[in-house]
Design a protein around this motif. Sequence first.
Motif, PDB file in Angstrom:
ATOM      1  N   UNK A  83       6.241  15.470  37.077  1.00 50.02           N
ATOM      2  CA  UNK A  83       5.151  14.527  36.804  1.00 50.02           C
ATOM      3  C   UNK A  83       3.997  15.223  36.086  1.00 50.02           C
ATOM      4  N   UNK A  84       3.656  16.437  36.528  1.00 45.82           N
ATOM      5  CA  UNK A  84       2.559  17.168  35.861  1.00 45.82           C
ATOM      6  C   UNK A  84       2.913  17.497  34.416  1.00 45.82           C
ATOM      7  N   UNK A  85       4.104  18.026  34.202  1.00 44.92           N
ATOM      8  CA  UNK A  85       4.529  18.385  32.850  1.00 44.92           C
ATOM      9  C   UNK A  85       4.630  17.119  31.993  1.00 44.92           C
ATOM     10  N   UNK A  86       5.175  16.053  32.549  1.00 43.45           N
ATOM     11  CA  UNK A  86       5.257  14.783  31.822  1.00 43.45           C
ATOM     12  C   UNK A  86       3.882  14.237  31.459  1.00 43.45           C
ATOM     13  N   UNK A  87       2.918  14.362  32.373  1.00 44.29           N
ATOM     14  CA  UNK A  87       1.567  13.880  32.106  1.00 44.29           C
ATOM     15  C   UNK A  87       0.939  14.645  30.947  1.00 44.29           C
ATOM     16  N   UNK A  88       1.148  15.952  30.903  1.00 43.25           N
ATOM     17  CA  UNK A  88       0.594  16.750  29.806  1.00 43.25           C
ATOM     18  C   UNK A  88       1.297  16.411  28.495  1.00 43.25           C
ATOM     19  N   UNK A  89       2.608  16.203  28.538  1.00 44.12           N
ATOM     20  CA  UNK A  89       3.319  15.764  27.335  1.00 44.12           C
ATOM     21  C   UNK A  89       2.789  14.417  26.851  1.00 44.12           C
ATOM     22  N   UNK A  90       2.555  13.492  27.779  1.00 42.27           N
ATOM     23  CA  UNK A  90       2.010  12.189  27.422  1.00 42.27           C
ATOM     24  C   UNK A  90       0.614  12.343  26.816  1.00 42.27           C
ATOM     25  N   UNK A  91      -0.227  13.126  27.442  1.00 48.55           N
ATOM     26  CA  UNK A  91      -1.583  13.330  26.920  1.00 48.55           C
ATOM     27  C   UNK A  91      -1.547  13.936  25.520  1.00 48.55           C
ATOM     28  N   UNK A  92      -0.634  14.877  25.314  1.00 48.45           N
ATOM     29  CA  UNK A  92      -0.487  15.499  23.997  1.00 48.45           C
ATOM     30  C   UNK A  92      -0.061  14.463  22.961  1.00 48.45           C
ATOM     31  N   UNK A  94      -0.459  11.152  23.149  1.00 45.72           N
ATOM     32  CA  UNK A  94      -1.556  10.192  22.979  1.00 45.72           C
ATOM     33  C   UNK A  94      -2.604  10.769  22.030  1.00 45.72           C
ATOM     34  N   UNK A  95      -2.971  12.017  22.241  1.00 47.17           N
ATOM     35  CA  UNK A  95      -3.978  12.646  21.383  1.00 47.17           C
ATOM     36  C   UNK A  95      -3.470  12.826  19.956  1.00 47.17           C
ATOM     37  N   UNK A  96      -2.236  13.199  19.811  1.00 45.89           N
ATOM     38  CA  UNK A  96      -1.659  13.437  18.481  1.00 45.89           C
ATOM     39  C   UNK A  96      -1.433  12.136  17.713  1.00 45.89           C
ATOM     40  N   UNK A  97      -0.911  11.121  18.396  1.00 41.91           N
ATOM     41  CA  UNK A  97      -0.577   9.858  17.748  1.00 41.91           C
ATOM     42  C   UNK A  97      -1.742   8.874  17.712  1.00 41.91           C
ATOM     43  N   UNK A  98      -2.757   9.171  18.529  1.00 41.85           N
ATOM     44  CA  UNK A  98      -3.931   8.292  18.651  1.00 41.85           C
ATOM     45  C   UNK A  98      -3.518   6.876  19.040  1.00 41.85           C
ATOM     46  N   UNK A  99      -2.613   6.784  19.988  1.00 46.12           N
ATOM     47  CA  UNK A  99      -2.160   5.511  20.543  1.00 46.12           C
ATOM     48  C   UNK A  99      -2.454   5.499  22.037  1.00 46.12           C
ATOM     49  N   UNK A 101      -1.724   5.279  25.999  1.00 44.98           N
ATOM     50  CA  UNK A 101      -0.593   5.821  26.770  1.00 44.98           C
ATOM     51  C   UNK A 101       0.495   4.787  27.022  1.00 44.98           C
ATOM     52  N   UNK A 102       0.117   3.534  27.230  1.00 48.55           N
ATOM     53  CA  UNK A 102       1.105   2.479  27.461  1.00 48.55           C
ATOM     54  C   UNK A 102       2.005   2.302  26.235  1.00 48.55           C
ATOM     55  N   UNK A 103       1.416   2.409  25.046  1.00 55.98           N
ATOM     56  CA  UNK A 103       2.201   2.270  23.814  1.00 55.98           C
ATOM     57  C   UNK A 103       3.169   3.431  23.658  1.00 55.98           C
ATOM     58  N   UNK A 104       2.689   4.636  23.947  1.00 58.44           N
ATOM     59  CA  UNK A 104       3.554   5.815  23.839  1.00 58.44           C
ATOM     60  C   UNK A 104       4.703   5.709  24.830  1.00 58.44           C
ATOM     61  N   UNK A 105       4.398   5.339  26.071  1.00 56.55           N
ATOM     62  CA  UNK A 105       5.441   5.216  27.093  1.00 56.55           C
ATOM     63  C   UNK A 105       6.432   4.119  26.724  1.00 56.55           C
TER      64      UNK A 105
END
Length: 117
Positions: A83-92, A94-99, A101-105
């Motif tokens: 979950x921690x590693x996944x959260x950091x991947x998601x944050x990365x 979100x920041x990179x794609x500027x979308x 988190x719900x859209x990325x997921x």
Amino acid sequence: MGTYDDKSRDYDRRAGQALVAFYKLVEAGGGHAGEAVAPAYRDLLDAAESTFRAGVEAGDLEKVKASWNDLVDVAAHIAHANARVGMVLLATAVNHLEEAPEEVIAKVMVEVEKNSS
């Protein structure tokens, strides 16, 4: 998130290894996820299982309970680390794609379903 200690750091490292191994398995054409993920945790699971088995064979209820608790602890740490590693991947992402988190997921889940069939 609680205290981030050496044990958590070790599990996060293992979670990263498991994710990379699973990615490489899928990239190579697929296979059983356990083949890719298990090696990152195998030593921890084997140690807990061995202690549990020894306790059962010896009829030592205290050893059985302690080793069962170890197995549960390993499972909980695996879940938390992923979950921690996944959260950091998601944050990365979100920041990179500027979308959002719900859209990325949502996009990730489409890919999960495509790669799971």
